[in-house]
Design an enzyme around this catalytic site. Structure first.
Site, PDB file in Angstrom:
ATOM      1  CG  HIS A 188      -4.991   3.154   0.254  1.00 11.58           C
ATOM      2  ND1 HIS A 188      -3.972   3.059   0.456  1.00 11.58           N
ATOM      3  CD2 HIS A 188      -5.782   3.375   1.224  1.00 11.58           C
ATOM      4  CE1 HIS A 188      -3.533   3.271   2.071  1.00 11.58           C
ATOM      5  NE2 HIS A 188      -4.980   3.432   2.805  1.00 11.58           N
TER       6      HIS A 188
ATOM      7  CG  ASN B  69      -2.980  -2.703   6.921  1.00  8.11           C
ATOM      8  OD1 ASN B  69      -2.495  -2.826   5.796  1.00  8.11           O
ATOM      9  ND2 ASN B  69      -2.458  -1.983   7.648  1.00  8.11           N
TER      10      ASN B  69
ATOM     11  CG  ASP C  98       5.447   2.252   4.588  1.00  5.83           C
ATOM     12  OD1 ASP C  98       4.169   2.849   5.039  1.00  5.83           O
ATOM     13  OD2 ASP C  98       5.884   2.097   5.431  1.00  5.83           O
TER      14      ASP C  98
END
Ligand code: FPP
Length: 235
Positions: free
Chosen positions: A39, A70, A22
């Site tokens: 990411h 997601n 996270d």
């Protein structure tokens, strides 16, 4: 490998470690970068952490890469995550197989692009002979996983199921239950991850955002785990 302080064999005590990776978005926001850049950095961390855990002798690693929830993110972010997954397979699959790692994707592949789903299935098949397992959860949700397991059992003709039946029909059926679940970015939730398998898992939380998480932070989590007394409902 042994833990420096305790001289305990880590791979004996931790057969399975899982990560909720996270904080990629917050890492990017702090730098005024697009979330997708978080990411990209998160993928670099993933590669280092996985290598470190296998070097410690931990035989099963699971990471939560993309949840069933997601899909609610922007098309741009979903596209970036899917692109990263595909690129990671293209760039690293052969090396992982050579290193003796078996890749398994946890989750329903059917909503993914056919190209990506086919690449996932291909590497699962090509690495199936390897012993060390890297589970990558993609389009994964624990409620979906348990529902899927029960539906499989029904289609096999079962009218009553045991806990063992469910365990052996989960996406994680090739790995033992996780001993240790690590979540970064200061959040203390399971977020629909390994609900069944986490019954007796130990939890470790780090305030670091996933892109800032380092192999030394895994060592801290392992050291902390080693100091705990697991009771499994006993003494
Ligand atoms: C959670 O952070 C992270 C994700 C939803 C994606 C995790 C993906 C990676 C680490 C990269 C790709 C990994 C593989 C295995 C190819 P967040 O975006 O929810 O962060 P935030 O809570 O700070 O917004």
């Amino acid at each position: 490998m042994t833990s420096p302080k305790s001289e305990v064999n880590i791979g004996e005590k931790i057969k399975h470690i899982a990560f909720i990776m996270d904080g990629n978005g917050r890492w990017a926001k702090k730098r005024l970068l697009p979330r997708s850049q978080g990411h990209v950095e998160g993928l670099k961390t993933f590669t280092k952490i996985v290598e470190h855990c296998f070097n410690l002798g931990i035989a099963n690693i699971t990471v939560y890469a993309f949840s069933t929830e997601n899909w609610n993110r922007s098309a741009e972010e979903v596209g970036a995550l899917m692109g990263l997954l595909e690129k990671n397979i293209d760039d690293n699959a052969d090396e992982l197989i050579e290193k003796g790692i078996r890749l398994i994707f946890l989750g329903d592949k059917s909503p993914l692009s056919k190209t990506l789903a086919d690449k996932m299935t291909d590497i699962e098949k090509r690495s199936a002979h390897n012993k060390a397992i890297l589970n990558v959860a993609v389009n994964y949700g624990a409620r979906d996983e348990i529902t899927h397991a029960v539906n499989e059992l029904i289609s096999e003709g079962k009218t009553q199921v045991s806990a063992e039946d469910i365990t052996t029909h989960l996406y994680t059926k090739n790995s033992p239950d996780p001993d240790l679940i690590v979540r970064t970015a200061g959040e203390k939730r399971l977020s629909n991850f390994l609900l069944w398998q986490a019954a007796y898992s130990e939890f470790y939380y780090s305030d670091k955002l996933w892109p800032d998480f380092k192999p030394e932070d895994v060592d801290k989590a392992v050291e902390d785990f080693m100091s705990r007394h697991r009771k499994f409902g006993g003494y």
